[in-house]
Design a protein around this motif. Sequence first.
Motif, PDB file in Angstrom:
ATOM      1  N   ASP A  61       0.789  -1.228   0.000  1.00 19.34           N
ATOM      2  CA  ASP A  61       0.000   0.000   0.000  1.00 19.34           C
ATOM      3  C   ASP A  61       0.827   1.286   0.000  1.00 19.34           C
ATOM      4  O   ASP A  61       0.544   2.186  -0.793  1.00 19.34           O
ATOM      5  N   PRO A  62       1.830   1.435   0.865  1.00 18.51           N
ATOM      6  CA  PRO A  62       2.582   2.703   0.845  1.00 18.51           C
ATOM      7  C   PRO A  62       3.234   2.992  -0.510  1.00 18.51           C
ATOM      8  O   PRO A  62       3.211   4.129  -0.984  1.00 18.51           O
ATOM      9  N   ASP A  63       3.794   1.965  -1.139  1.00 17.85           N
ATOM     10  CA  ASP A  63       4.441   2.166  -2.446  1.00 17.85           C
ATOM     11  C   ASP A  63       3.415   2.465  -3.532  1.00 17.85           C
ATOM     12  O   ASP A  63       3.624   3.342  -4.374  1.00 17.85           O
ATOM     13  N   LEU A  64       2.294   1.742  -3.516  1.00 16.79           N
ATOM     14  CA  LEU A  64       1.259   1.969  -4.526  1.00 16.79           C
ATOM     15  C   LEU A  64       0.636   3.348  -4.360  1.00 16.79           C
ATOM     16  O   LEU A  64       0.432   4.070  -5.338  1.00 16.79           O
ATOM     17  N   TYR A  65       0.359   3.743  -3.135  1.00 19.09           N
ATOM     18  CA  TYR A  65      -0.201   5.071  -2.888  1.00 19.09           C
ATOM     19  C   TYR A  65       0.782   6.158  -3.342  1.00 19.09           C
ATOM     20  O   TYR A  65       0.390   7.129  -3.989  1.00 19.09           O
ATOM     21  N   ALA A  66       2.060   5.976  -3.027  1.00  9.43           N
ATOM     22  CA  ALA A  66       3.073   6.954  -3.447  1.00  9.43           C
ATOM     23  C   ALA A  66       3.151   7.038  -4.963  1.00  9.43           C
ATOM     24  O   ALA A  66       3.315   8.134  -5.528  1.00  9.43           O
ATOM     25  N   GLY A  70       2.185  10.265  -7.320  1.00  5.02           N
ATOM     26  CA  GLY A  70       3.311  10.826  -8.057  1.00  5.02           C
ATOM     27  C   GLY A  70       4.586  10.964  -7.264  1.00  5.02           C
ATOM     28  O   GLY A  70       5.553  11.556  -7.739  1.00  5.02           O
ATOM     29  N   ASP A  71       4.622  10.418  -6.042  1.00  4.80           N
ATOM     30  CA  ASP A  71       5.806  10.540  -5.200  1.00  4.80           C
ATOM     31  C   ASP A  71       6.811   9.413  -5.390  1.00  4.80           C
ATOM     32  O   ASP A  71       7.895   9.455  -4.823  1.00  4.80           O
ATOM     33  N   LYS A  72       6.443   8.397  -6.172  1.00  6.27           N
ATOM     34  CA  LYS A  72       7.327   7.248  -6.378  1.00  6.27           C
ATOM     35  C   LYS A  72       7.074   6.679  -7.757  1.00  6.27           C
ATOM     36  O   LYS A  72       5.967   6.769  -8.274  1.00  6.27           O
ATOM     37  N   VAL A  73       8.083   6.082  -8.339  1.00  4.35           N
ATOM     38  CA  VAL A  73       7.948   5.410  -9.619  1.00  4.35           C
ATOM     39  C   VAL A  73       8.047   3.906  -9.369  1.00  4.35           C
ATOM     40  O   VAL A  73       8.981   3.445  -8.720  1.00  4.35           O
ATOM     41  N   LEU A  74       7.065   3.177  -9.872  1.00  2.00           N
ATOM     42  CA  LEU A  74       7.062   1.724  -9.747  1.00  2.00           C
ATOM     43  C   LEU A  74       7.670   1.100 -10.997  1.00  2.00           C
ATOM     44  O   LEU A  74       7.726   1.742 -12.046  1.00  2.00           O
ATOM     45  N   ILE A  86      -6.311   3.920 -13.384  1.00  2.00           N
ATOM     46  CA  ILE A  86      -6.588   4.021 -11.941  1.00  2.00           C
ATOM     47  C   ILE A  86      -6.101   5.353 -11.415  1.00  2.00           C
ATOM     48  O   ILE A  86      -6.795   6.021 -10.654  1.00  2.00           O
ATOM     49  N   LYS A  87      -4.922   5.737 -11.833  1.00  2.00           N
ATOM     50  CA  LYS A  87      -4.336   7.007 -11.377  1.00  2.00           C
ATOM     51  C   LYS A  87      -5.210   8.196 -11.775  1.00  2.00           C
ATOM     52  O   LYS A  87      -5.342   9.157 -11.027  1.00  2.00           O
ATOM     53  N   GLY A  88      -5.836   8.137 -12.925  1.00  2.00           N
ATOM     54  CA  GLY A  88      -6.687   9.226 -13.395  1.00  2.00           C
ATOM     55  C   GLY A  88      -8.145   9.116 -12.992  1.00  2.00           C
ATOM     56  O   GLY A  88      -8.930  10.027 -13.252  1.00  2.00           O
TER      57      GLY A  88
END
Length: 96
Positions: A61-66, A70-74, A86-88
Amino acid sequence: MTGTTRSSSGLDDRRKRLLFRCWHRGTREMDLILGRFADAEIGNLSDAELGELERLLEVNDPDLYAAITGDKVLPADVTGALFARIKGFPIADGNA
């Protein structure tokens, strides 16, 4: 509204399982983001999109939420076209 508005009636077992998993993530923020998306779209997703959703649900969850904020790149293997949808997807129910 803070819970599913869609019945799992009429969904195949895979979609039922994914709908449940989207609404039971562990953090309320991700429940609302993924759950609302699943309520609206789960019945229309292709097999490939279901696979992408399954891969996304493996991200913590923390990584997916980030990544959504826009705070992290997966890694690219989990951030395909479905992730962009999903992001939009609007997370507000319009009643605020």
